[in-house]
Motif scaffolding. Sequence first.
Motif, PDB file in Angstrom:
ATOM      1  N   GLY A   1     -11.079   6.663   1.743  1.00  0.00           N
ATOM      2  CA  GLY A   1      -9.720   6.232   2.048  1.00  0.00           C
ATOM      3  C   GLY A   1      -9.096   5.627   0.808  1.00  0.00           C
ATOM      4  N   THR A   2      -7.782   5.515   0.796  1.00  0.00           N
ATOM      5  CA  THR A   2      -7.095   4.918  -0.341  1.00  0.00           C
ATOM      6  C   THR A   2      -7.134   3.400  -0.250  1.00  0.00           C
ATOM      7  OG1 THR A   2      -4.966   4.906   0.783  1.00  0.00           O
ATOM      8  CG2 THR A   2      -5.518   6.878  -0.475  1.00  0.00           C
ATOM      9  N   SER A   3      -6.661   2.741  -1.283  1.00  0.00           N
ATOM     10  CA  SER A   3      -6.525   1.293  -1.265  1.00  0.00           C
ATOM     11  C   SER A   3      -5.643   0.884  -0.091  1.00  0.00           C
ATOM     12  CB  SER A   3      -5.892   0.823  -2.580  1.00  0.00           C
ATOM     13  OG  SER A   3      -5.682  -0.563  -2.572  1.00  0.00           O
ATOM     14  N   GLY A   4      -6.108  -0.088   0.673  1.00  0.00           N
ATOM     15  CA  GLY A   4      -5.358  -0.544   1.842  1.00  0.00           C
ATOM     16  C   GLY A   4      -5.764   0.122   3.136  1.00  0.00           C
ATOM     17  N   SER A   5      -6.646   1.119   3.071  1.00  0.00           N
ATOM     18  CA  SER A   5      -7.059   1.814   4.293  1.00  0.00           C
ATOM     19  C   SER A   5      -8.102   1.039   5.076  1.00  0.00           C
ATOM     20  CB  SER A   5      -7.619   3.196   3.952  1.00  0.00           C
ATOM     21  OG  SER A   5      -8.812   3.087   3.187  1.00  0.00           O
ATOM     22  N   GLY A   6      -8.779   0.081   4.427  1.00  0.00           N
ATOM     23  CA  GLY A   6      -9.807  -0.708   5.093  1.00  0.00           C
ATOM     24  C   GLY A   6     -11.216  -0.257   4.791  1.00  0.00           C
TER      25      GLY A   6
ATOM     26  N   LYS B   1      -7.661   6.522   7.706  1.00  0.00           N
ATOM     27  CA  LYS B   1      -6.324   6.961   7.291  1.00  0.00           C
ATOM     28  C   LYS B   1      -5.241   6.374   8.199  1.00  0.00           C
ATOM     29  CE  LYS B   1      -3.509  11.084   6.394  1.00  0.00           C
ATOM     30  NZ  LYS B   1      -3.396  12.547   6.557  1.00  0.00           N
ATOM     31  N   PRO B   2      -4.683   5.225   7.802  1.00  0.00           N
ATOM     32  CA  PRO B   2      -3.482   4.747   8.489  1.00  0.00           C
ATOM     33  C   PRO B   2      -2.262   5.506   7.966  1.00  0.00           C
ATOM     34  CG  PRO B   2      -4.072   3.245   6.748  1.00  0.00           C
ATOM     35  CD  PRO B   2      -5.140   4.305   6.765  1.00  0.00           C
ATOM     36  N   PRO B   3      -1.130   5.413   8.640  1.00  0.00           N
ATOM     37  CA  PRO B   3       0.087   6.062   8.137  1.00  0.00           C
ATOM     38  C   PRO B   3       0.461   5.556   6.744  1.00  0.00           C
ATOM     39  CG  PRO B   3       0.383   5.374  10.412  1.00  0.00           C
ATOM     40  CD  PRO B   3      -0.914   4.768   9.947  1.00  0.00           C
ATOM     41  N   PHE B   4       1.117   6.413   5.977  1.00  0.00           N
ATOM     42  CA  PHE B   4       1.490   6.087   4.606  1.00  0.00           C
ATOM     43  C   PHE B   4       2.289   4.788   4.538  1.00  0.00           C
ATOM     44  CE2 PHE B   4       4.455   6.421   0.982  1.00  0.00           C
ATOM     45  CZ  PHE B   4       3.538   6.565  -0.060  1.00  0.00           C
ATOM     46  N   GLU B   5       3.245   4.615   5.455  1.00  0.00           N
ATOM     47  CA  GLU B   5       4.108   3.429   5.432  1.00  0.00           C
ATOM     48  C   GLU B   5       3.285   2.155   5.649  1.00  0.00           C
ATOM     49  OE1 GLU B   5       4.581   6.090   7.297  1.00  0.00           O
ATOM     50  OE2 GLU B   5       6.261   7.034   6.265  1.00  0.00           O
TER      51      GLU B   5
ATOM     52  N   ARG C   1       0.727  -2.828   3.425  1.00  0.00           N
ATOM     53  CA  ARG C   1      -0.485  -3.622   3.176  1.00  0.00           C
ATOM     54  C   ARG C   1      -0.648  -3.923   1.700  1.00  0.00           C
ATOM     55  NH1 ARG C   1      -4.985  -0.441   6.927  1.00  0.00           N
ATOM     56  NH2 ARG C   1      -4.163  -1.086   8.972  1.00  0.00           N
ATOM     57  N   VAL C   2      -0.460  -2.924   0.855  1.00  0.00           N
ATOM     58  CA  VAL C   2      -0.637  -3.115  -0.583  1.00  0.00           C
ATOM     59  C   VAL C   2       0.429  -4.064  -1.124  1.00  0.00           C
ATOM     60  CG1 VAL C   2      -0.631  -1.975  -2.826  1.00  0.00           C
ATOM     61  CG2 VAL C   2      -1.801  -0.908  -0.894  1.00  0.00           C
ATOM     62  N   ALA C   3       1.664  -3.941  -0.641  1.00  0.00           N
ATOM     63  CA  ALA C   3       2.732  -4.833  -1.082  1.00  0.00           C
ATOM     64  C   ALA C   3       2.422  -6.280  -0.711  1.00  0.00           C
ATOM     65  CB  ALA C   3       4.056  -4.399  -0.455  1.00  0.00           C
TER      66      ALA C   3
END
Length: 230
Positions: free
Chosen positions: A10-15, A133-137, A142-144
């Motif tokens: 998963g990407t950063s922020g996916s958990g 995979k959460p939604p892109f938004e 989360r990252v912000a």
Amino acid sequence: MPGQIIIVSGTSGSGKSTTCELFAKRSEDFWLLYGVDHFMAGTFPAKFGHHGPRARDGVYAHPLDEADPEGPLRWSFGENGHRAFAAFHEWVASASREGCNIIVDHLTMMDPPLLQDCVSRLQGLPVLFVSLKPPFEVLMERVANRQMDKKLPTAELGADDPIRRIIERLSRLRPWFYGAVYANDCYDLQIDTEAHGPEVVCDLIERRLAEGPGTAFDQLQRRFTAGTTE
């Protein structure tokens, strides 16, 4: 008997890091914990990382469209980047061959070919392949929020602040990361981490393990051997 491998992608922020840490912590079995975050922060030399002066020899960020130098960025690897990630995957394989269970957070993108290399080097070992995979938004929010919580100590430097430059570069990388990490469609388990918190995610992984061996890496091995990612 080889140990069980769990790859959590998963990407950063996916958990993914939170999931791996919680899974290993709450299990009564012996689980090694490793992953791309440990690897990049503690093993990969910073000067060869994508913020470093020798990034071109390791992992470097560059414009997705060379005609738009201020636009979105992507990752590419130099020779040392490819070698280092091959070693990372071999370490995971070695842990399993020694009979150790290991859970790993990863960025399983196919370009650069991290997933292909991982599948090849873990061939014949028991792998459960999980995508968070959460939604892109949701990821962007989360990252912000993470960035706001950091209270940057050098914010008064403005545009010359090196931390600010790193954050700006990461912001330009995120859209590509989302597309690259989730380009693969073959997993043993896919979880929306907007809908499910870390405890439930670990429950779902444990239930899937109880059902039997993962098959996604075997399917991917056949795909990549046949020369297709479809």
